[in-house]
Design a protein around this motif. Structure first.
Motif, PDB file in Angstrom:
ATOM      1  N   TRP A  82       1.046   4.023   3.532  1.00  0.00           N
ATOM      2  CA  TRP A  82       1.293   2.696   2.969  1.00  0.00           C
ATOM      3  C   TRP A  82       0.341   1.646   3.524  1.00  0.00           C
ATOM      4  N   GLN A  83      -0.028   1.789   4.809  1.00  0.00           N
ATOM      5  CA  GLN A  83      -0.931   0.804   5.413  1.00  0.00           C
ATOM      6  C   GLN A  83      -2.274   0.765   4.681  1.00  0.00           C
ATOM      7  N   GLU A  84      -2.799   1.959   4.365  1.00  0.00           N
ATOM      8  CA  GLU A  84      -4.091   2.020   3.681  1.00  0.00           C
ATOM      9  C   GLU A  84      -3.984   1.495   2.258  1.00  0.00           C
ATOM     10  N   ARG A  85      -2.894   1.827   1.575  1.00  0.00           N
ATOM     11  CA  ARG A  85      -2.726   1.365   0.197  1.00  0.00           C
ATOM     12  C   ARG A  85      -2.559  -0.150   0.149  1.00  0.00           C
ATOM     13  N   LEU A  86      -1.796  -0.683   1.092  1.00  0.00           N
ATOM     14  CA  LEU A  86      -1.598  -2.129   1.142  1.00  0.00           C
ATOM     15  C   LEU A  86      -2.922  -2.835   1.405  1.00  0.00           C
ATOM     16  N   ILE A 125       4.684  -0.950  -2.611  1.00  0.00           N
ATOM     17  CA  ILE A 125       4.107  -0.328  -1.416  1.00  0.00           C
ATOM     18  C   ILE A 125       5.010  -0.576  -0.207  1.00  0.00           C
ATOM     19  N   LEU A 126       5.545  -1.769  -0.100  1.00  0.00           N
ATOM     20  CA  LEU A 126       6.423  -2.105   1.028  1.00  0.00           C
ATOM     21  C   LEU A 126       7.736  -1.330   0.956  1.00  0.00           C
ATOM     22  N   GLY A 196       1.537  -6.157  12.623  1.00  0.00           N
ATOM     23  CA  GLY A 196       2.813  -6.864  12.699  1.00  0.00           C
ATOM     24  C   GLY A 196       3.857  -6.264  11.774  1.00  0.00           C
ATOM     25  N   LEU A 197       3.446  -5.868  10.580  1.00  0.00           N
ATOM     26  CA  LEU A 197       4.375  -5.225   9.654  1.00  0.00           C
ATOM     27  C   LEU A 197       4.855  -3.885  10.215  1.00  0.00           C
TER      28      LEU A 197
END
Length: 210
Positions: A82-86, A125-126, A196-197
């Motif tokens: 998810w980090q990469e997609r975001l 994504i989140l 932070g997320l």
């Protein structure tokens, strides 16, 4: 785009010209000053000519936002964590903001209009990452603030008044004011935001817990 034809319509007016002219007005005067009459002056056409293409300011803003964001794609779920997609999605939006100065103000005006697909893409994504409903909203608000709020704390005139002596810490840091509009500052902020997320997700209670 609507085009009723007829003698009053400009035969040379194109969608890209309308979009470019509208963004120029927003960049120079602010989105609140964008009107059909102001647009016609910028284009050098009669006050009625833009109405052959858009019905009103709301439709004009829809056109500008849709045209300027053309090509932004939601990364597929299988493309990475998810980090990469975001980051991929936000990078694409930021690239459009850099390509079209003034677009940020248009999007702030339009985000709850026809640009819901972008909000939906970020929120999906989140949710995939495991954020709760409440934290998805808080996370999106944080991302939104970073994307569209940076220009508000990053004025183009970065110089301090001549009669102001900057404190030592401020003087040391503000030597790098030029970085605020560049990739270094953007990357720094995105790394902080994603980290932070991740930290907030780790602190989030499990399903069914308060």
């Amino acid at each position: 785009m609507r085009n009723h034809g007829g003698a009053g319509a400009s035969s040379t007016l194109s969608e890209s010209e309308i979009v470019d002219a509208a963004l120029k007005v927003v960049r120079e005067d602010g989105v609140e000053k964008l009107s059909m009459r102001r647009l016609s002056r910028e284009l050098g056409v009669s006050p009625m000519a833009p109405y052959y293409y858009v019905a009103d300011k709301r439709e004009l803003l829809d056109l500008v936002a849709s045209a300027a964001l053309l090509g932004v794609r939601k990364p597929p779920r299988e493309s990475g964590p998810w980090q990469e997609r975001l980051r991929d999605l936000i990078d694409q939006i930021d690239d459009k903001l850099r390509t079209h100065p003034g677009l940020g103000d248009v999007l702030l005006e339009q985000m709850l209009g026809k640009q819901l697909d972008l909000i939906d893409a970020v929120m999906e994504i989140l949710f995939d990452a495991g954020f709760s409903d409440r934290n998805v909203l808080a996370a999106y608000a944080t991302i939104h603030t970073y994307l569209f709020g940076r220009s508000r704390v990053n004025p183009r005139d970065r110089s301090a008044p001549a009669d102001v002596t900057l404190p030592e810490a401020v003087a040391r840091a503000t030597k790098y004011m030029a970085d605020l509009r560049g990739k270094y500052s953007y990357d720094f902020g995105m790394e902080v935001l994603v980290a932070g997320l991740e930290a907030q997700l780790a602190l989030q209670p499990g399903p069914g817990l308060p």
